[in-house]
Design an enzyme around this catalytic site. Structure first.
Site, short mmCIF file in Angstrom:
data_model
loop_
_atom_site.label_atom_id
_atom_site.label_comp_id
_atom_site.label_asym_id
_atom_site.label_seq_id
_atom_site.Cartn_x
_atom_site.Cartn_y
_atom_site.Cartn_z
N ASP A 136 0.86 -1.17 0.00
CA ASP A 136 0.00 0.00 0.00
C ASP A 136 0.91 1.23 0.00
O ASP A 136 1.89 1.27 0.75
CB ASP A 136 -0.86 -0.02 1.28
CG ASP A 136 -2.25 0.52 1.04
OD1 ASP A 136 -2.35 1.58 0.41
OD2 ASP A 136 -3.21 -0.11 1.50
N ASP A 243 -3.12 4.72 -2.13
CA ASP A 243 -4.18 5.13 -1.20
C ASP A 243 -4.66 6.55 -1.50
O ASP A 243 -3.85 7.43 -1.80
CB ASP A 243 -3.60 5.08 0.22
CG ASP A 243 -4.61 5.45 1.28
OD1 ASP A 243 -5.51 4.64 1.51
OD2 ASP A 243 -4.48 6.54 1.88
N GLU A 316 -6.72 3.64 -5.60
CA GLU A 316 -7.97 3.73 -4.83
C GLU A 316 -8.74 4.92 -5.40
O GLU A 316 -8.53 6.06 -5.02
CB GLU A 316 -7.69 3.95 -3.34
CG GLU A 316 -8.99 3.82 -2.54
CD GLU A 316 -8.96 4.46 -1.16
OE1 GLU A 316 -9.83 4.14 -0.34
OE2 GLU A 316 -8.08 5.31 -0.89
N HIS A 379 -11.59 -3.05 3.47
CA HIS A 379 -11.56 -2.88 4.93
C HIS A 379 -12.22 -1.58 5.39
O HIS A 379 -12.16 -1.25 6.57
CB HIS A 379 -10.11 -2.91 5.38
CG HIS A 379 -9.31 -1.79 4.78
ND1 HIS A 379 -8.89 -1.78 3.46
CD2 HIS A 379 -8.91 -0.60 5.29
CE1 HIS A 379 -8.27 -0.65 3.21
NE2 HIS A 379 -8.26 0.08 4.29
N ASP A 380 -12.77 -0.80 4.45
CA ASP A 380 -13.37 0.49 4.80
C ASP A 380 -14.89 0.48 4.74
O ASP A 380 -15.51 1.49 5.07
CB ASP A 380 -12.89 1.58 3.83
CG ASP A 380 -11.43 1.91 4.01
OD1 ASP A 380 -10.93 1.82 5.14
OD2 ASP A 380 -10.78 2.26 3.00
#
Ligand code: NOJ
Length: 594
Positions: A136, A243, A316, A379-380
């Site tokens: 990431d 990200d 992302e 995961h969000d």
């Protein structure tokens, strides 16, 4: 469900001919592949990516927190899924305010997760299994404990001062800090400006106060990140997931974002009690394209003979429409991401046939042939059950989603635990919340703990995630006794088996590997169906029922008969493609007979 014997043979052949690849510094091994889509250079084009949230994947040292050696110990499991790459959410040293997305050193490993030797070992073991490891890359902000920020906030004259976004307040006096420079908000609630008393200015943070935004107009910041990319590329990573990439730039004139109003003209108030803003001046500014073109060009120089195939850059990219997504790929002369996430499809959050059809068709026709990266979960966000489930047919609905994920054209990305049908398990008391968003937003927004609970490996105490008796960082959901890898590995009707079968089909049936996608039965508002066609190969039809009642669909535009490749456990083989019957939230995939 069943797979024809011939297909099983193809899958087995692929598994056994896959040669391991090697990291920088070793000689590259050649790898024979069956089609252009799976050749080394283009490995990512039909790839399956698996997101690992390391903190919650596997604890190897009994501290209740997942770690790198835990991931290494599960590589055979990952191999058995048929995935091509794993993306690790941040494992760098971090105060863990945002569980790793607040990075204090980009070139080291957080001791909670292990050592650099553990990381190298993970890469080497993953390589042996032909699994790439993606890191990431958080370029929008650092931790406030990063040396750059510690320096930056120390004085207005410090050389690192303009690495971050410092501005005077409005109406400041010698005794008062005045007001923030404008109305910009943090995505995690309230003003995005934090007053820093030492140097008497505000700094900007799109996320937590402890995550100050970097100043991407400063060429030194760009260079610093190229050095960081090089550090990890040389260690043999297969690429990066960037990200919050659309948040890199803000309006230099500091103009206010507009307040979003409802249809009655009243401001919409979000879970934090703030007016919802449109982020016009804080998100998706065009300058980000120059940065990504530069990062891609830089990354490409590492392809060479040290690594078989392209390193892949994933973005992302939550964007408002397909035209904005198209821009993220860049041009032939100035490519940017190979795989910006197509959040247009996966985050519709409602089983609406027409919307799905339009968005999937957009990905097919409006990306100029670029590869979409389909993703439904991470995961969000609450897991699939919470966003698409109806509470009665959740398992069947999860099968529908997985079918769209793997049988659509493009690369697929899924989140650890989805393959066993893990459910969202949010905290029930505010005092148990770990994610600060959930504390600020309680009870309307309970934060992201519910989708970050530990992976459920077995029905042993602590679900095989950690040693029995250890207090895990988030509680193990009660569902672990039945929803777990060990139970599902031996059940031919399990979600795990469904995922494995779909992944194998995606990577072994030519039309599903490389075929173009055309919607079928386009007037139906109950069944989403499409065909995949590749020159000289049998077409494949796919149909998914978006309703809780049985449905019939006519797929005869693709052919008259098909051999079933996969169907819901209770489904039937259609005698003719004119009458394909689907149970509630049922699925059918068939290979058209010549
Ligand atoms: C997106 C990440 O996925 C999320 O977990 C994080 O909080 C924000 N970016 C800020 O880095």
């Amino acid at each position: 469900m069943r797979i024809p014997r011939s297909l099983v043979a193809i899958v087995a052949a692929l598994v056994f001919t896959a040669a391991p690849f090697v990291a920088q510094g070793q000689a590259a091994t050649s790898h024979t592949s069956t089609s252009a889509a799976t050749s080394e250079q283009n490995w990512w084009k039909n790839a399956v990516f698996y997101e690992i949230y390391p903190r919650s994947f596997q604890d190897s040292n009994g501290d209740g927190i997942g770690d790198l050696n835990g991931i290494t110990s599960r590589l055979d499991y990952l191999k058995s899924l048929g995935i091509n790459a794993i993306w690790l959410t941040p494992i760098y040293p971090s105060p863990q305010v945002d569980f790793g997305y607040d990075i204090s050193d980009y070139e080291a490993i957080d001791p909670q997760y292990g050592t650099m030797a553990d990381f190298d070992h993970l890469i080497a073991e993953a390589n042996k299994r032909h699994i790439r490891v993606l890191m990431d890359m958080v370029m929008n902000h650092t931790s406030d404990q990063h040396q750059w920020f510690i320096q930056s906030r120390s004085s207005r004259n410090n050389p690192y001062r303009d690495w971050y976004m410092w501005h005077d307040g409005k109406g400041e006096t010698a005794t008062s800090k005045g007001e923030p420079p404008n109305n910009w908000q943090s995505l995690f609630g309230h003003s995005a400006w934090q007053w820093d008393p030492k140097t008497r200015q505000y700094y900007y943070h799109r996320f937590y106060i402890q995550q100050p935004d970097l100043n991407w107009n400063n060429p030194k910041v760009r260079q610093a990140f190229k050095d960081i990319l090089a550090f990890w590329l040389k260690r043999g990573v297969g690429g990066f997931r960037f990200d919050a990439i659309t948040a890199l730039f803000e309006d230099p004139q500091l103009r206010n974002d507009d307040v979003v109003k409802d249809k009655n003209g009243k401001p919409i108030i979000n879970a934090f009690g703030d007016s919802q803003l449109d982020s016009k001046f804080t998100d998706n500014l065009p300058e980000v394209h120059d940065v990504m073109a530069e990062m891609r060009a830089f990354t490409n120089t590492f392809d060479s003979n040290h690594f078989p195939g392209s390193r892949v850059l994933i973005g992302e990219t939550y964007l408002p429409n397909i035209a904005e997504l198209r821009k993220q790929y860049g041009s032939a002369a100035n490519p940017e991401f190979q795989l910006p996430m197509d959040t247009q499809i996966g985050f519709i959050n409602k089983l609406d046939v027409a919307t799905f059809r339009n968005r999937i068709d957009d990905a097919e026709t409006k990306l100029d042939g670029q590869v979409p990266l389909i993703v439904f979960d991470n995961h969000d966000n609450p897991r699939i059950d919470a966003r698409y489930g109806d509470g009665v047919h959740n398992t069947a609905i999860e099968r529908v989603i997985a079918t769209i994920l793997f049988a659509s054209r493009g690369a697929s990305l899924f989140y650890n635990g989805d393959e066993i049908g893990m459910k969202t398990t949010p905290p029930t008391r505010k005092q148990d919340v770990k994610d600060p968003v959930g504390i600020t937003g309680w009870p309307k927004n309970k934060g992201r703990d519910g989708e970050r609970t530990p992976m459920q490996w077995s029905d042993a105490p602590n679900a095989g995630f950690s040693s029995p008796g250890v207090k895990t960082w988030l509680p193990i959901p009660p569902s672990y006794t039945t929803v777990n890898v060990a139970a599902e590995e031996h059940n031919k009707n399990s979600m795990l088996d469904w995922y494995k079968t779909l992944i194998h089909l995606k990577q072994s049936v030519p039309a599903l590997e490389i075929g173009k996608e055309t919607m079928l039965a386009t007037s139906s508002n109950t069944v989403l169906s499409w065909q995949r066609t590749a020159p000289g190969e049998p077409a494949v039809v796919v149909a998914v029922n978006f309703t809780a009642s049985p449905q019939k669909v006519d797929l005869s535009a693709a052919g008259s008969k098909a051999e079933t490749l996969l169907k819901s456990p209770e489904g039937v083989d259609p005698a003719s493609l004119q009458h394909v019957e689907l149970k509630p939230f049922g699925v059918y995939i068939g290979q058209v007979k010549p």
